[in-house]
Design a protein around this motif. Sequence first.
Motif, short mmCIF file in Angstrom:
data_model
loop_
_atom_site.label_atom_id
_atom_site.label_comp_id
_atom_site.label_asym_id
_atom_site.label_seq_id
_atom_site.Cartn_x
_atom_site.Cartn_y
_atom_site.Cartn_z
N GLY A 42 0.82 -1.21 0.00
CA GLY A 42 0.00 0.00 0.00
C GLY A 42 0.85 1.26 0.00
O GLY A 42 0.55 2.22 -0.71
N ARG A 43 1.92 1.25 0.79
CA ARG A 43 2.84 2.40 0.81
C ARG A 43 3.48 2.61 -0.56
O ARG A 43 3.61 3.75 -1.03
CB ARG A 43 3.93 2.19 1.85
CG ARG A 43 3.48 2.39 3.27
CD ARG A 43 4.63 2.29 4.26
NE ARG A 43 5.68 3.22 3.90
CZ ARG A 43 6.98 3.02 4.15
NH1 ARG A 43 7.38 1.93 4.75
NH2 ARG A 43 7.87 3.92 3.81
N LEU A 44 3.88 1.52 -1.22
CA LEU A 44 4.47 1.62 -2.55
C LEU A 44 3.48 2.22 -3.53
O LEU A 44 3.81 3.15 -4.28
CB LEU A 44 4.92 0.24 -3.04
CG LEU A 44 5.34 0.16 -4.51
CD1 LEU A 44 6.64 0.92 -4.74
CD2 LEU A 44 5.46 -1.27 -4.95
N LEU A 45 2.25 1.71 -3.53
CA LEU A 45 1.23 2.21 -4.46
C LEU A 45 0.89 3.67 -4.18
O LEU A 45 0.73 4.46 -5.11
CB LEU A 45 -0.02 1.33 -4.41
CG LEU A 45 0.18 -0.12 -4.84
CD1 LEU A 45 -1.11 -0.91 -4.65
CD2 LEU A 45 0.69 -0.22 -6.27
N ASP A 46 0.80 4.03 -2.90
CA ASP A 46 0.56 5.43 -2.53
C ASP A 46 1.71 6.32 -3.00
O ASP A 46 1.49 7.43 -3.49
CB ASP A 46 0.38 5.58 -1.02
CG ASP A 46 -0.93 4.99 -0.52
OD1 ASP A 46 -1.83 4.72 -1.35
OD2 ASP A 46 -1.05 4.80 0.71
N GLY A 47 2.94 5.82 -2.86
CA GLY A 47 4.11 6.58 -3.30
C GLY A 47 4.11 6.80 -4.80
O GLY A 47 4.44 7.89 -5.28
N LEU A 48 3.73 5.77 -5.55
CA LEU A 48 3.63 5.92 -7.01
C LEU A 48 2.58 6.97 -7.38
O LEU A 48 2.79 7.79 -8.27
CB LEU A 48 3.30 4.58 -7.67
CG LEU A 48 4.41 3.54 -7.69
CD1 LEU A 48 3.87 2.19 -8.16
CD2 LEU A 48 5.56 4.00 -8.58
N ALA A 49 1.45 6.94 -6.67
CA ALA A 49 0.38 7.91 -6.94
C ALA A 49 0.84 9.32 -6.59
O ALA A 49 0.63 10.26 -7.38
CB ALA A 49 -0.87 7.54 -6.15
N THR A 50 1.47 9.49 -5.45
CA THR A 50 1.95 10.81 -5.02
C THR A 50 2.96 11.37 -6.00
O THR A 50 2.96 12.56 -6.30
CB THR A 50 2.57 10.71 -3.61
OG1 THR A 50 1.56 10.27 -2.70
CG2 THR A 50 3.12 12.05 -3.14
N ALA A 51 3.83 10.49 -6.53
CA ALA A 51 4.85 10.94 -7.48
C ALA A 51 4.31 11.11 -8.89
O ALA A 51 5.03 11.56 -9.78
CB ALA A 51 6.01 9.93 -7.48
N GLY A 52 3.04 10.74 -9.11
CA GLY A 52 2.44 10.90 -10.43
C GLY A 52 2.75 9.77 -11.39
O GLY A 52 2.57 9.92 -12.60
N PHE A 53 3.21 8.64 -10.88
CA PHE A 53 3.58 7.52 -11.75
C PHE A 53 2.55 6.40 -11.79
O PHE A 53 2.70 5.44 -12.55
CB PHE A 53 4.92 6.91 -11.30
CG PHE A 53 6.08 7.84 -11.41
CD1 PHE A 53 6.36 8.52 -12.58
CD2 PHE A 53 6.90 8.05 -10.32
CE1 PHE A 53 7.43 9.38 -12.69
CE2 PHE A 53 7.98 8.91 -10.40
CZ PHE A 53 8.25 9.58 -11.59
#
Length: 177
Positions: A42-53
């Motif tokens: 979940g943290r990885l997916l949230d990080g991808l979303a936050t970074a716009g990826f």
Amino acid sequence: HEPYAAPARYQRRFTVGKHATLRERAAALYDAEVAFTDFEIGRLLDGLATAGFAGDTYVVLTADHGEGLFEHGPLFHDVHPHEEAVRVPLLVRGPGLLRGAVLEGPVMLLDLLPTLLELLGVEPAAEALAGRSLAAALRGDGGLDPERSLVLERREFTSDRVGSIPVKGELLALRQG
């Protein structure tokens, strides 16, 4: 995968009583690992979303094997092709793929390379791939072959030569659709 060493806050969520069996204790530690892994994904997916990826990144989650947890004898995994050892998660997320769909049909981890290459538009040498691409099914453009036969194989690895690892294969099972 053992050793099961999730942070204490996850282990506390799956506490078993002092009279719990070894299997119950192992299952609780395993469940804590799964919960911790779920949180980190979940943290990885949230990080991808936050970074716009998130919109243009393929994410694949799978495992090399399951664990026995004394289902058919061993605590961990064994050389026998029982369901708990060979049925593993395969979750794929990415641009142009179905969302929230559960695809029914047999697949193998060997299918990952041809699938990812097709999704990325890379044309591999046909003789280099042992698996089948799942890309069409993941896009909703086709289904999986319910009659596909799968070979389940145990491999023994030795390291008697520097720079190479000879592999000796031994057929254990054939699963037919």
